[in-house]
Enzyme design. Sequence first.
Site, PDB file in Angstrom:
ATOM      1  N   GLU A 254      16.015 -27.823  52.218  1.00 25.20           N
ATOM      2  CA  GLU A 254      15.813 -27.941  53.659  1.00 25.20           C
ATOM      3  C   GLU A 254      14.415 -28.417  54.068  1.00 25.20           C
ATOM      4  O   GLU A 254      13.632 -27.663  54.664  1.00 25.20           O
ATOM      5  CB  GLU A 254      16.143 -26.603  54.351  1.00 25.20           C
TER       6      GLU A 254
ATOM      7  N   GLU B 180      25.036 -24.596  51.039  1.00 29.53           N
ATOM      8  CA  GLU B 180      24.959 -23.373  51.842  1.00 29.53           C
ATOM      9  C   GLU B 180      25.907 -23.486  53.023  1.00 29.53           C
ATOM     10  O   GLU B 180      25.941 -24.514  53.706  1.00 29.53           O
ATOM     11  CB  GLU B 180      23.558 -23.138  52.431  1.00 29.53           C
TER      12      GLU B 180
END
Length: 451
Positions: free
Chosen positions: A166, A355
């Site tokens: 991320e 995720e």
Amino acid sequence: MAQLHFPPEFLWGSATSSYQIEGAWDENGKGESIWDRFTHTPGKIEDGSTGDVACDHYHRWADDVAMMSRLGLQAYRFSISWPRILPDGRGRVNQAGLDFYSRLVDGLLEANIVPFVTLYHWDLPQALQDEGGWPMRSTGEAFVDYADVVSRALGDRVKNWITHNEPWCIGFLSHQIGEHAPGHQDWQEALRASHHVLLSHGWAVPVIRANSLDAEVGITLNYTYATPASSSPADMAAARWFDGYFNRWFTDPVYGRHYPADMVADFTAAGHLPNGLDFVQSGDMEIIAAPTDFLGVNYYTRAVLRDESPDNGTQTVFTDLEQTEMGWEIYPEGLYRLLCRLYFDYEAPKLYITENGASYSDGPDADGKVRDHRRTEYMRQHFIAAYRAIQAGAPVKGYFVWSLMDNFEWAKGYLQRFGMVWVDFETQQRIPKESMHWVSRVIAENAVSWE
Ligand code: IFM
């Protein structure tokens, strides 16, 4: 009940990260990370907690692997703590740190669980932060040395590598919004940090490949599906801006498109790039676009945007969709559309959902069972969205539920529980929730029921 069958080789797993579960923050030669420093600073974490102990996974990893095996998980995505390996950020290697991860990898392989290693999930050595952190190009260079050390040590057994988790959070959430460590609020730092994270990804790809033969290497980006609150030109522009800031600023360069021109213009107009892209050196964009084997996709929610703020032109509004306890709208359609976009537009060769999950605080009832039916329903809807994307042609190869167990949720501390396994943080007892048992059945059948 109609069953939707996933492809035979589809990989089902769960995900965690080092700082969120390991604890042992200063044991066996580990150096301080920016999250140690941040959580030890009063006022930064909602419940005043730290990851000093977290799930105590550093000491309980063998039991945790045994639990994963009993639950039928086929793959496990975890991250390595950089300061556990290189306490000063670069140079001196802490062998005890490497040994810990080596034992974990061996344990997973013995249990027939495929390890997916993330090299950086936010716990930067504080020593590098003291030199300026990600806004400095030298931090990117140090990352490559770290990637080299780890992939040399584990590359014979680990065959799936994720460089960064991320980059938007590393760049913007941590340096512009300031909610995550190091907690700065500076647009220029955020843009520089983002660039150096991406650059270090591109530099590390060939290094990992050289140390880990036949390995697959990728990066994990986080996505929020952006949609306008109305069809007015202003709201449409707000959605374009948000998509550029959150999604395209990272995906475009990784897929060889340079930074999106509309966003460079917007950031310049807003005064965020007073010296232009002076941090981009000749050849950087080619390095960032290094061919990778897969893209890791983290997806939780959508943003509905309205043009109200003169600052950046956007504001998120909430609709009447149900939300998880994070206050995130449940929008599985966004996962379907995102996966299709990443394949049909960006031509990502392979996609892993690295995720996806939901925060609900449901705890044990009197009989000890955790009836987290809302999480089960969230997962079911998102599994169906992934199935639909596969039917449409997107090469989705696996799904990692966030998270294996309740853990330290960054600025929210222990107030948000994303686990499929309940953790009692007093006793460290683990109780698989009903959602986990349901996911185990999905894995066993490699199929999800339509309703
Ligand atoms: O817990 C985090 C994880 O570390 C990164 N992605 C989002 C999760 C939920 O907020």
